[in-house]
Design a protein around this motif. Structure first.
Motif, mmCIF file in Angstrom:
data_model
loop_
_atom_site.group_PDB
_atom_site.id
_atom_site.type_symbol
_atom_site.label_atom_id
_atom_site.label_comp_id
_atom_site.label_asym_id
_atom_site.label_seq_id
_atom_site.Cartn_x
_atom_site.Cartn_y
_atom_site.Cartn_z
ATOM 1 N N LYS A 1 43.331 11.698 -39.296
ATOM 2 C CA LYS A 1 43.486 13.061 -39.815
ATOM 3 C C LYS A 1 42.273 13.916 -39.473
ATOM 4 N N TRP A 2 41.084 13.316 -39.641
ATOM 5 C CA TRP A 2 39.875 14.068 -39.320
ATOM 6 C C TRP A 2 39.811 14.393 -37.836
ATOM 7 N N TRP B 1 42.374 14.944 -35.763
ATOM 8 C CA TRP B 1 43.282 16.051 -35.469
ATOM 9 C C TRP B 1 42.790 17.350 -36.102
ATOM 10 N N SER C 1 43.664 5.837 -40.694
ATOM 11 C CA SER C 1 44.509 7.022 -40.854
ATOM 12 C C SER C 1 43.685 8.222 -41.299
ATOM 13 N N GLU C 2 42.692 7.963 -42.158
ATOM 14 C CA GLU C 2 41.811 9.058 -42.564
ATOM 15 C C GLU C 2 41.037 9.593 -41.363
#
Length: 593
Positions: free
Chosen positions: A288-289, A291, A284-285
């Motif tokens: 985020k990076w 996107w 998930s991290e």
């Protein structure tokens, strides 16, 4: 508007944006594919790691149980045990006690070999003896060795809330109960602790350890909402000894990832429910990076396109609009560019080009005006000698006939004629004066043609009298009618001059027509010469008509000029068309300037 649309459709900036998008789309698609591939690979690695850890734990537990089975098997084959069972009735009491203590010491050693073992017990139903590593020895009752314990030898079973491993000689013959039974009681808390320490992770929603077909499962449940469905699910359908894969509860499929681990030739298995949000927290991290990177690149692309628009597209559009304004006839332009770059150089050259263009246009315009003046002077100087001779002979004839008043009047008309055509003070005159000159010319010609030609010269409407027109535009048409149309007519000749004002079309039409004997071939030739102004093979008689045609077009635009056709009278009809609203030059003013 068509030009603007065409410019936009072929805009360099638009094509640049399209090319940039086409070039970047594959990059984003490739980045998305790589991200998806890496995410799936990481997910698979986590799942494989969980399955590997489960399999390693199962192997370790299975090895431990196998070691316990080996100890049990060794105990079953112990010589002292067989001697005690087979010679119990003939042994001395002290010898029996000695063998029992020896066997108990071995049971204690077995118990002390692992923290998983609570107690090790030896049941000898044939001699009614029970030996325990913890409780010592005593009398064996029949109910202490129920048949239910004997259904699954050498495997873990559950009996009276205890985990047991029961072993006995499989090759021995017995009706109900074997003569020797070795029982190990396992410590569930220790198994649970080792199970939890080996396999529990932050992303573990639930862990289920299956110890055998006749043993209760062990549960480690971290999520309360899993408690009821999992216990209900596993309590309803325990896996068979041959089962290798179990399906999870259906309603948990979308929230958890289910893994099942088992060993060949073993009833042990581990079911692991992996909680997705926690399991893929690292992913998930990265998500985020990814996107953030995507949005940042979009922002950078937007800033890049804005910069390109500012330094290339806007100056280009400004230059295109300047050219469009020039096409519309606006030469009073001066475009500027603040930066000293290629566009600054182009703008500077554009302004210089515009100045040179205006100078060239002024030069060409003045040349055209001077050409008009020269043609007018040429027309004025073209006095037909035959006309002059005829006029002089007419005066002589009138004098000989002692018609002095008529001779004087005719001489005055001739003087007015020469005064008009030789006057150079102005090159434009009121239409009233031009018509009066043409009428005077007709009167001079009637001195010769009065007995065979009649003239219908319409009065000029008062509204048309003030119109300013070039000099000598009607008389050449009337002269053409007399010379080429009525010269050979013996009687009944007609010359008609009319004026037509067409307000809705903002134009004036002067019609000169006759009923002369003009051939169709001559009419077509005259019309073709008017249409082809550059034709070099033009007779002197037609030069006057063509001169009028060109001067009208110069002054009033291409919609004005001479139109030649067949008259309803039978001869030639010449229409002199003037569009007073479309004046392009004032010859007299230009000449004086």
């Amino acid at each position: 508007m068509k030009l603007s649309r065409k410019v936009w459709q072929s805009s360099v900036y638009k094509r640049l944006i399209i090319a940039f998008i086409i070039a970047t789309i594959p990059i984003y698609i490739l980045a998305g594919i790589l991200y998806s591939w890496a995410s799936n690979l990481l997910r698979q690695d986590i799942m494989d790691s969980a399955e590997t850890q489960s399999e390693n734990y199962l192997r370790e537990l299975n090895d431990t149980i196998s070691r316990f089975n080996s100890l049990q098997y060794d105990m079953l084959n112990d010589n002292y045990l067989n001697k005690l069972v087979n010679t119990y009735d003939i042994l001395e009491p002290y010898r029996r006690i000695e063998l029992i203590h020896f066997l108990r010491s071995k049971l204690v050693s077995m118990r002390n070999s692992s923290e998983l073992i609570v107690d090790t017990r030896l049941y000898l139903p044939g001699i009614k003896v029970e030996i325990s590593a913890v409780d010592g020895y005593g009398y064996l009752k029949d109910e202490d060795v129920p048949v239910a314990k004997l259904h699954d030898p050498y495997n873990v079973i559950s009996y009276n809330n205890k985990l047991l491993i029961v072993a006995y000689p499989l090759e021995s013959e017995f009706d109900t109960i074997p003569n020797i039974i070795i029982e190990m009681e396992l410590r569930p808390s220790e198994i649970q602790r080792g199970f939890q320490a080996a396999l529990k992770k932050d992303y573990s929603g639930a862990l289920i350890l299956g110890l055998g077909t006749n043993a209760e499962n062990m549960y480690i449940i971290n999520d309360e909402k899993l408690e009821e469905p999992i216990r209900k699910h596993y309590g309803r359908s325990l896996p068979s000894k041959q089962a290798t894969v179990r399906q999870p509860p259906a309603k948990l499929d979308q929230t958890y990832i289910f893994t099942h681990s088992s060993l060949m030739d073993s009833s042990l298995y581990v079911d692991h429910y992996l909680y997705k949000p926690t399991m893929f927290k690292t992913i998930s991290e990265y998500y985020k990076w990814f996107w953030l990177f995507f949005c940042m690149t979009i922002l950078m692309v937007a800033l890049y396109l804005y910069y390109i628009n500012k330094i290339i597209n806007k100056p280009m559009v400004k230059l295109v609009r300047a050219f469009k304004r020039i096409e519309e006839g606006n030469l009073e332009l001066n475009i500027r560019h603040d930066k000293e770059d290629e566009f600054g150089y182009i703008y500077e050259r554009f302004n210089e080009m515009l100045i040179n263009l205006k100078i060239s246009i002024d030069e060409v315009y003045n040349q055209r005006i001077h050409l008009q003046n020269a043609e007018l002077k040429q027309l004025q100087s073209q006095i037909n000698p035959h006309f002059l001779y005829n006029c002089l002979f007419s005066i002589i004839r009138l004098i000989k006939m002692e018609k002095d008043d008529e001779a004087v009047n005719f001489t005055n008309q001739l003087a007015k004629y020469f005064q008009f055509i030789t006057r150079n003070s102005r090159d434009t005159v009121p239409l009233e004066n031009e018509v009066a000159h043409a009428r005077n010319y007709v009167m001079l010609q009637l001195a010769r043609f009065s007995d065979r030609v009649s003239v219908e010269f319409e009065e000029l409407p008062a509204s048309l009298k003030p119109y300013s027109v070039p000099r000598l535009i009607i008389q050449p048409l009337v002269e053409n009618a007399f010379v080429h149309g009525l010269e050979n007519v013996l009687e009944g000749g007609i010359l008609r001059v009319t004026f037509v004002d067409v307000p809705e079309h903002e134009r004036l039409v002067i019609v000169v027509e006759d009923n002369g004997e003009n051939s169709e071939e001559g009419l077509e030739r005259l019309s073709a010469l008017v249409m082809d102004e550059q034709n070099k093979q033009i007779t002197q008689e037609i030069t006057g008509i063509l001169n009028v045609h060109k001067r009208l077009r110069y002054k009033y635009g291409p919609e004005s000029g001479i139109k030649v056709g067949r008259s309803a009278l039978g001869g030639v009809k010449i229409e002199l068309i003037i569009n007073p609203k479309a004046v392009t030059a004032d010859v007299s003013n230009a000449n004086r300037g």
